[in-house]
Enzyme design. Structure first.
Site, short mmCIF file in Angstrom:
data_model
loop_
_atom_site.label_atom_id
_atom_site.label_comp_id
_atom_site.label_asym_id
_atom_site.label_seq_id
_atom_site.Cartn_x
_atom_site.Cartn_y
_atom_site.Cartn_z
N LYS A 171 14.62 -5.75 -0.57
CA LYS A 171 14.08 -5.93 0.68
C LYS A 171 12.47 -6.27 0.57
O LYS A 171 12.01 -7.41 1.16
CB LYS A 171 14.17 -4.69 1.59
CG LYS A 171 13.22 -4.63 2.44
CD LYS A 171 13.48 -3.39 3.48
CE LYS A 171 12.21 -2.28 2.89
NZ LYS A 171 10.77 -2.76 3.47
N ASN A 172 11.79 -5.69 -0.33
CA ASN A 172 10.28 -5.89 -0.43
C ASN A 172 9.91 -7.14 -1.17
O ASN A 172 8.78 -7.26 -1.19
CB ASN A 172 9.57 -4.73 -1.24
CG ASN A 172 9.70 -3.28 -0.33
OD1 ASN A 172 10.03 -3.50 0.83
ND2 ASN A 172 9.04 -2.21 -0.66
N ARG A 229 6.10 -3.74 10.03
CA ARG A 229 4.89 -3.96 9.59
C ARG A 229 4.55 -5.11 8.67
O ARG A 229 3.41 -5.68 8.39
CB ARG A 229 4.35 -2.66 8.88
CG ARG A 229 2.87 -2.52 9.02
CD ARG A 229 2.58 -0.97 8.56
NE ARG A 229 1.28 -1.03 8.15
CZ ARG A 229 0.33 -1.53 7.28
NH1 ARG A 229 1.15 -2.57 6.44
NH2 ARG A 229 -0.82 -1.41 7.25
N ASP A 240 2.24 4.33 11.43
CA ASP A 240 3.80 4.56 11.39
C ASP A 240 3.90 6.05 10.86
O ASP A 240 3.25 6.86 10.88
CB ASP A 240 4.37 3.59 10.83
CG ASP A 240 4.28 3.43 9.43
OD1 ASP A 240 4.40 2.43 8.75
OD2 ASP A 240 3.54 4.18 8.65
N ASP A 248 8.23 4.98 -2.67
CA ASP A 248 9.42 4.86 -2.07
C ASP A 248 10.70 5.73 -3.10
O ASP A 248 11.89 5.67 -2.27
CB ASP A 248 10.01 3.35 -2.18
CG ASP A 248 9.08 2.63 -1.05
OD1 ASP A 248 8.10 3.19 -0.49
OD2 ASP A 248 9.04 1.34 -1.21
N ILE A 260 -0.02 7.90 -2.68
CA ILE A 260 -0.16 6.48 -2.28
C ILE A 260 -0.18 6.52 -0.60
O ILE A 260 -1.12 5.97 -0.03
CB ILE A 260 1.19 5.83 -2.59
CG1 ILE A 260 1.42 5.68 -3.93
CG2 ILE A 260 0.92 4.38 -2.00
CD1 ILE A 260 0.54 5.13 -4.74
C1 UD1 Z 1 4.64 -1.95 0.20
C2 UD1 Z 1 6.16 -1.61 0.33
C3 UD1 Z 1 6.40 -0.31 0.64
C4 UD1 Z 1 5.64 0.60 -0.46
C5 UD1 Z 1 4.37 0.39 -0.61
C6 UD1 Z 1 3.75 1.10 -1.80
C7 UD1 Z 1 6.91 -3.75 1.54
C8 UD1 Z 1 7.41 -4.28 2.65
N1 UD1 Z 1 6.58 -2.48 1.86
O1 UD1 Z 1 3.98 -1.25 1.36
O2 UD1 Z 1 7.96 -0.26 0.74
O3 UD1 Z 1 5.87 2.27 -0.02
O4 UD1 Z 1 4.23 -0.99 -1.02
O5 UD1 Z 1 4.26 0.60 -2.97
O6 UD1 Z 1 6.85 -4.28 0.44
N2 UD1 Z 1 -4.07 0.53 2.19
C9 UD1 Z 1 -5.27 0.44 2.99
N3 UD1 Z 1 -5.61 -0.89 2.92
C10 UD1 Z 1 -5.13 -1.75 3.34
C11 UD1 Z 1 -3.83 -2.01 2.44
C12 UD1 Z 1 -3.31 -0.73 2.04
O7 UD1 Z 1 -5.94 1.54 2.98
O8 UD1 Z 1 -5.54 -2.89 3.52
C13 UD1 Z 1 -3.53 1.72 1.72
C14 UD1 Z 1 -2.21 2.33 2.55
O9 UD1 Z 1 -2.34 2.88 3.53
C15 UD1 Z 1 -1.68 3.12 1.35
C16 UD1 Z 1 -1.93 2.33 0.02
O10 UD1 Z 1 -3.11 1.66 0.36
O11 UD1 Z 1 -2.21 4.20 1.44
C17 UD1 Z 1 -0.81 1.49 -0.29
O12 UD1 Z 1 -0.42 0.50 0.30
P1 UD1 Z 1 0.24 -1.11 -0.02
O13 UD1 Z 1 0.37 -0.98 -1.42
O14 UD1 Z 1 -0.54 -2.07 0.38
O15 UD1 Z 1 1.86 -0.90 0.92
P2 UD1 Z 1 2.38 -1.96 1.44
O16 UD1 Z 1 2.18 -3.12 0.93
O17 UD1 Z 1 2.13 -1.68 3.10
#
Ligand code: UD1
Length: 418
Positions: A22-23, A93, A117, A305, A327
């Protein structure tokens, strides 16, 4: 409302088939906004998040069709509307990853701001800071961010955290930027390497994806391609948990053990035997699981995850475990549901203390998100009596055939459709 009904089951025996990730597929679909032409993706899971991304591509002007199981045809006619509307970003998202490709192809992107969320607030500040370094300016009004760049220019981007989404957005913006971009402290997930492989096939020049330093040499032209999606290591983790909890022997056909090293190590400490198999990954469990401590970390650490599955396993393991979430804040909501099933879990901030029970007790419970929902299904394999899992549409976002695959290996799981 649909429900999934699970009765105590095991041992499990046979093969399960691991679908495309999915990701990864969501990002590959977003990347098809980069250049006009016909794209063909293989190993695409039939999940509702793919349907939402297909809707988003259609809203931008593309056509998306499934010519057969596992295949997805995307036609990008060019001249897209560079916008991700609120109705779709709100549903999923991950829609915000269209920002990078739209900036690269059209020099602008209007993207609705995602809300928080169930995992707590999930800001996009790192995405914005990173693409800003490439020459992007932002205006934000009425719940949308309007990003613009007349000329994207390569830059050194040092991420303060290896965010998956930020790494992907900046990588996709940088493929058409003038000159070289270097992303440092990049996320290293296998899905990032899959996206880079897709982009390189399109004509991009990306080196180092899958490591902490990714360098991207901007190119003038990209073309549409055909690509097979990498297998879903999180779906594979679901079945590892199922065999750990219910006992038995499974082959996870199509799984990539090299993407799941740390997970295999952790479930190994719990007592699940795993081995690389010519077909994928073999796993066996024939004793009660043992308690272990674990902490989530960016790849190659234990993925956040995986955590709901690991917590489900530890709920029935022998001994006391401490699980730490590093995370996302507030990612323990499903714990209340496991407690309804008799699990002995205490959460304190980002820690959970789990005292393993010999068995859980079937109860009505509710899904709150994709992986947590699937974790309730596998936990219920060790619950005496019957567990009724409500709101399974959350599970459909990430699984095409969880119930059918568990049934095929001997689990007593059914979906009741109302
Ligand atoms: C992706 C995955 C999700 C997985 C996550 C971490 C997809 C669709 N989703 O989510 O399933 O759980 O990686 O492995 O691929 N953060 C910030 N600012 C930002 C971006 C992120 O503070 O601009 C923080 C987030 O709140 C979180 C952490 O960084 O605490 C990690 O987020 P991130 O790695 O960006 O996760 P996603 O890409 O949203």
């Amino acid at each position: 409302m649909d429900r999934i009904i699970v009765r105590q089951s095991g041992p499990l025996e046979g093969d399960v088939h691991i679908n495309g990730a999915k990701n990864s597929v969501l990002k590959l679909m977003a990347a098809s906004a980069l250049a006009p032409g016909d794209y063909l993706l293989h190993n695409v899971p039939a999940i509702t998040d793919v349907d939402v991304m297909a809707e988003l591509l259609r809203a931008m002007g593309m056509t998306v069709a499934s010519p057969g199981p596992g295949d997805l045809e995307i036609r990008n006619p060019g001249g897209l509307t560079p916008e991700a509307p609120y109705e779709l970003v709100e549903q999923m998202r991950a829609s915000i990853v269209v920002m990078g490709p739209l900036l690269a192809a059209y020099g602008e992107a209007r993207v609705a701001l995602p809300g928080g969320d169930d995992f707590g607030p999930r800001p996009i500040d790192m995405h914005l800071k990173a693409v800003e370094l490439l020459g992007v300016t932002f205006e934000s009004a009425h719940g949308y961010i309007h990003a613009r760049a007349d000329n994207l220019v390569g830059a050194r981007v040092l991420l303060e955290f290896p965010s998956v989404g930020a790494t992907e957005n900046v990588m996709m913006a940088a493929v058409r930027a003038k000159g070289q971009t270097v992303i440092e402290n990049a996320a290293r997930e296998p899905e990032i390497a899959d996206l880079a492989a897709f982009l390189n096939r399109m004509g991009a020049k990306i080196l180092g994806a899958g490591t902490s330093t990714i360098s991207i040499e901007g190119v003038d032209e990209l073309t549409s391609v055909e690509h097979t999606v990498v297998p879903d290591r999180i779906e594979a983790a679901t079945y590892l948990a199922a065999v750990g909890i219910a006992g038995g022997e499974l082959t996870l056909v199509g799984a990539r053990p090299d993407h799941m090293d740390m997970l295999c190590q952790k479930v190994g400490e719990m007592g699940v035997r795993t081995s690389t198999d010519p077909d994928g990954l073999w796993a066996m469990a024939n004793h009660r699981l043992r308690a272990v401590d674990l902490a989530t970390l960016p790849y190659p650490g234990v993925a956040t995850d995986y955590k709901p599955f690991l917590v489900a396993m530890l709920s029935v393991a022998d001994g006391v475990s401490i699980v730490t979430e590093n995370i996302f804040s507030g990612r323990f909501r499903y714990v209340d549901e496991l407690i309804r099933m008799g699990a002995d879990i205490r959460t304190e901030g980002h820690h959970a203390v789990i005292r393993g029970r010999a068995a859980l007790s079937g109860a009505p419970v509710r899904c709150h998100d994709i992986r947590a929902g699937a974790a309730l299904v596998v936990a219920a394999l060790a619950a005496e009596g019957e567990t009724e899992i409500r709101d399974p549409d959350h599970i459909d976002r990430g699984y095409s055939d969880l119930v059918e695959q568990l049934q095929a290996v001997g689990a007593d799981v059914t979906r009741v459709r109302d």
